[in-house]
Design an enzyme around this catalytic site. Structure first.
Site, PDB file in Angstrom:
ATOM      1  CE  LYS A  67      16.428  48.772  84.323  1.00 53.00           C
ATOM      2  NZ  LYS A  67      17.791  48.249  83.987  1.00 53.00           N
ATOM      3  CD  GLU A 104       9.444  45.760  91.585  1.00 54.50           C
ATOM      4  OE1 GLU A 104      10.437  45.209  91.190  1.00 54.50           O
ATOM      5  OE2 GLU A 104       8.387  45.563  91.811  1.00 54.50           O
ATOM      6  CG  ASP A 156      24.598  50.434  81.011  1.00 55.38           C
ATOM      7  OD1 ASP A 156      25.137  49.590  80.163  1.00 55.38           O
ATOM      8  OD2 ASP A 156      24.551  50.331  82.220  1.00 55.38           O
ATOM      9  CE  LYS A 212      19.209  52.534  82.866  1.00 54.27           C
ATOM     10  NZ  LYS A 212      19.031  51.880  81.391  1.00 54.27           N
ATOM     11  CB  SER A 238      13.120  44.053  77.850  1.00 63.51           C
ATOM     12  OG  SER A 238      14.048  45.037  78.630  1.00 63.51           O
TER      13      SER A 238
END
EC number: 6.5.1.2
Length: 892
Positions: free
Chosen positions: A184, A182, A99, A393, A148
């Site tokens: 992910k 929230e 990723d 992230k 997205s």
């Protein structure tokens, strides 16, 4: 090019045990590969490869300084790789890049398109939400576009987005702005279409405009309702519910266990398992995979003419939609929070950063959304993502890297373990370059080949794990890969390797007494905190004591006794090395220690001549302008030279004595004008002539290094170590600190333990038959004439080690008869000290969670033990509650 010769600042072996720098010398930074080329240059672009490592270098490109031609070339290369990544990830369910690498490539394309608008087009991979759909399922247009999210990877980028939202809404910074936070979920996006409360279709996201119809498979997911619950007036005529399909950790582990039992390859991670399950052509297979679903968004919503005014719930914001979903029976993540400030967002990020391994599913970030749907519409969207939401992230817990080699490592009890040598890669907060593969059967089970691109995971634990190969990366490289072959002889002593007994998976070296590698590991073990706790006796100094010739060069071709480093300019290659005529390798050294027996008789004099081998590094020096405008030189380590020299392991390099001040001259001293430490050994004298013409004899001396003196002091203190620590220091198989403490407490003296039987040991609570047999076997062997174990015991007893009575704990036995498991890291305790605190209070510090466990203490980065405790309903404690438990035996 400059070759740096030895001088009085010669590096000691201690520098490798304690690498902290005092800041007095320039930092040496490791680098490799493309690093010698300027990022974004023609040569750099041409050399760029579709590897994860090269992808991470894309962030170094200064797009603003590139020409249009170079930018177009870079865009074309990276766009092709991104497109391949999207197909592999979204369509084939077999990702070939991590990723982190995919995100880096996408960021590069976005930067190039922002700087050079001519590169931006609707066909760019940056505008594609997911992969284009495959032909296995019917393609269906989404009623409303399924977008997205843009990603950010730092708090600074997140703050920029937050400030941009405030500016876009003309919102005062002092006024609270309601948002949702929230977790992910690392799963697959799904669009559920309900008409009059009945599930009509389930679509994958696809490219955001068109998705794949996987309705039959969706109907097998038990958490997705076929009919929305509630009174008729609260059911809309039409609604799109967006969410994520995922696999819970417990279901993932069960699935992999079933696969292994059936001889099938295990899935690398829950995301791959969920993807492969959701897109099965046979829904009956999907039904067996235990998939789950959480809703996290809303698409089109039409209540219909048949609803009376105000007869249904009005949806004004995201959080209200989630409450409505709950009424309908649609599951929503229990980890959602409503926030009103940036600080609360950071609190959410920090909390789940610490508890990533504690929740029921894999997560890779935190999603932040403006709560008010009207404000969402005001902010709008780009071609691929909304402006009112962002995904922060976390650093990846799973990355791809190259398996460079598989070597073997010999442990303190003779166990020979395959070790994966990896191309260094940053994962979950640290750089990983090696990880254990446990045994040859595990290498075979994982199916890895040397040269493979492999997946490395470090989730919920400090120990990295090699998950398996990325099979797609083998295509076209089959000839470069090779299988690992377990050696038949010990790489350290040459003894023939074999299992200790039939059926054992572990391969062992039987030469317990004389194998240098086993002795080194035993010395490391006895010096560790869980045994004698001898500070400054680390890995490198243990090697110096037991095997100082470990890295000895094979010939004079790589022996360069006077070269400690090679300095080059950027792009310059080192000159070939030619040894001087008549050069010979120094004589082989006899190790100071051939057994643990000699440990407590060591003196500084014994260590004076010990030298170890070090490779001269290649150092690249380039000039740069500092913040003060001055030119400074930066040193960068670019690799090893392959040339070796020796350095003193325990004593200093030759040092010229410091001259005394006139008033401090000591005529009674051997060298009146110079300061010579009491423990120094003068190795030569030099004549010094002052400006006035008077001469003096200046001594040059060596002396024990400061850390050597401290190490010997620590050894002296270890003579009085507790009995349980002595047992651990003996390296008896299967005997760790908790069981050693239990045995020491039960028998009281070393002599009593030496003569205990298996039955007597087995009667102690917590001591199983295998541990009892290991202890009895060790001491029985020690009584045999000439056995090295007996020699160790005799020497240690003569030095005063282990001759005292075991000390009973003076602490209240608040945990008597209770079992406590500690998982993750705690602020006020190391893992060993937490276990020690439990045992000292009469409790059992277990290593795994079972129905017999009374409490599980959950620290930062806790792993599967926390999930197991939740599954079994065992009380979980934080650190403050753990302290309360230690004090009182109860938790409020």
């Amino acid at each position: 090019m400059t070759m740096t010769n030895r001088d009085d600042s010669e590096q000691l072996a201690w520098d490798f045990d304690a690498p902290e720098s005092d800041g007095s010398s320039a930092a040496v930074v490791a680098d490799e590969g493309l690093a010698s080329l300027t990022p974004g240059s023609e040569r750099w672009i041409a050399a760029l490869q579709p590897t994860d490592a090269d992808a991470m270098r894309l962030d170094k490109v200064d797009v603003a300084s590139m020409s249009a031609e170079a930018a177009a070339r870079l865009w074309a290369r990276v766009a092709a790789w991104v497109e391949s990544d999207q197909i592999a990830y979204y369509i084939d369910d077999a990702p070939v890049s991590s990723d982190a690498a995919y995100d880096a490539r996408l960021r590069c394309l976005q930067s190039l398109e922002a700087q050079f608008p001519s590169l931006d087009s609707p066909q760019s991979p940056t505008h594609r939400v997911g992969g284009t759909f495959s032909n296995d399922f019917a393609s269906v247009r989404h009623p409303s576009r399924m977008m997205s999210l843009d990603d950010v990877f730092s708090i600074e980028e997140l703050r920029e987005w937050y400030d941009g939202v405030l500016r876009g809404l003309d919102w005062p910074e002092s006024k609270p702005l309601p948002m949702t936070c929230e977790v992910k979920i690392d799963g697959l996006a799904l669009n559920l279409i309900y008409r009059n409360g009945v599930l009509e279709q389930g679509l994958t996201r696809g490219d955001g405009v068109t998705g794949e119809d996987i309705t039959l498979n969706v109907r097998t997911i038990s958490t997705i309702p076929q009919n929305l619950a509630g009174p008729e007036e609260d059911i809309p005529e039409f609604v799109e519910i967006r969410g994520e399909v995922f696999m819970r950790w417990d279901d993932f582990n069960k699935l992999n266990a079933e696969n292994e039992d059936a001889g099938r390859a295990p899935f690398a991670n829950p995301r791959n398992a969920a993807a492969g399950s959701l897109r099965q052509k046979d829904p009956r297979i999907t039904a067996t995979r235990r998939l789950s679903f959480y809703a996290h968004g809303i698409g089109s919503l039409r209540w219909g003419a048949g609803h009376a005014g105000n007869g249904h719930d009005v949806v004004n914001d995201q959080s209200e939609a989630y409450e409505l979903y709950k009424k309908w029976g649609v599951p929503v993540s229990p980890h959602n929070r409503e926030v009103t400030s940036f600080k609360e967002i950071l609190d959410m990020i920090d909390y789940y950063g610490e508890h990533r391994g504690d929740i029921e599913h894999a997560l890779d970030g935190i999603v932040v959304k403006v709560d008010d749907l009207g404000l969402q519409r005001s902010l709008g969207a780009t071609s691929r993502a909304p402006r009112w939401a962002i995904a922060y992230k976390y650093p990846p817990e799973e990355v791809n890297t190259e398996l460079l080699d598989i070597t073997v490592q010999v442990g303190r009890t003779g166990r020979v373990t395959p070790v994966a040598v990896l191309k260094p890669v940053y994962v979950a907060g640290s750089t990983v370059s090696r990880t254990t593969l446990h045994n040859p059967f595990e290498v075979e089970r994982k199916g890895v080949l040397i040269g493979d691109t492999v997946v490395v995971r470090k989730a919920g634990d400090v120990i990295p794990e090699l998950v398996g190969p990325v099979l797609e990366r083998r295509k076209g490289r089959e000839g470069e890969l090779r299988r690992f072959v377990m050696p038949t002889r010990c790489p350290s002593c040459g003894a023939e390797l074999a299992p200790a007994k039939e059926g054992d998976k572990d391969i062992r070296c039987p030469n317990v007494e004389s194998c240098p590698a086993q002795l080194t590991e035993r010395i490391i073990n006895l010096a560790s905190r869980k045994a004698f706790d001898i500070e400054h006796l680390g890995d490198q100094s243990a090697i110096a004591l037991t095997n100082p010739e470990e890295d000895r060069p094979d010939s004079i071709d790589t022996y360069a006794p006077n070269i400690t480093e090679i300095v080059v300019k950027p792009g310059e290659e080192p000159e070939p090395y030619e040894p001087v005529a008549g050069l010979e390798l120094p004589p082989m050294q006899t190790p100071v220690l051939s057994s643990e027996a000699g440990l407590f008789s060591l003196t500084s004099a014994d260590l004076k001549d010990v030298r170890v081998w070090r490779e001269a590094p290649i150092i690249e020096i380039h000039e740069t302008v500092g913040s003060n405008g001055k030119i400074k030189k930066v040193r960068k380590r670019v690799g090893g030279s392959g040339l070796w020299h020796q350095v003193p392991a325990f004593w200093t390099a030759p040092t010229a004595a410091r001259k005394r001040k006139e008033a401090d001259i000591d005529e009674t001293a051997e060298y009146p004008q110079y300061v010579v430490p009491d423990d120094a050994v003068v190795i030569r004298e030099e004549i010094k002539v002052s400006r006035g013409g008077t001469s003096s004899v200046q001594p040059v001396y060596i002396r024990p290094a400061e850390n050597t003196r401290k190490m010997l002091d620590e050894m002296d203190k270890a003579r009085h170590a507790d009995l349980w620590r002595v047992l651990v220091a003996l390296s008896i198989r299967r005997l760790g600190p908790p069981t050693a403490r239990t045995i020491a407490s039960a028998f009281g003296t070393l002599d009593a333990i030496e003569h205990a039987s298996v039955d007597e040991l087995s009667q102690i609570d917590g001591i199983g038959s295998e541990i009892a047999e290991s202890v009895v076997t060790w001491f029985t062997a020690a009584r045999e004439p000439g056995n090295w174990r007996g020699a160790v015991l005799d020497a240690w007893k003569a030095a005063g080690v282990g001759v005292g009575q075991a000390q009973a704990s003076g602490l209240p036995q608040t945990l008597a008869g209770k079992t406590v498991v500690v998982t993750g890291s705690l602020e006020g305790f190391s893992r060993d000290s937490a276990k020690e605190a439990i045992v000292l209070r009469g409790g059992k510090a277990a290593g795994s969670v079972s129905k017999k466990t009374d409490w599980v203490v959950v620290g930062e980065n806790a792993g599967s033990k926390a999930a197991k405790a939740e599954e079994l309903g065992i009380p979980m404690l934080n650190e403050d509650q753990f302290k309360q438990l230690l004090d009182t035996g109860t938790v409020e």
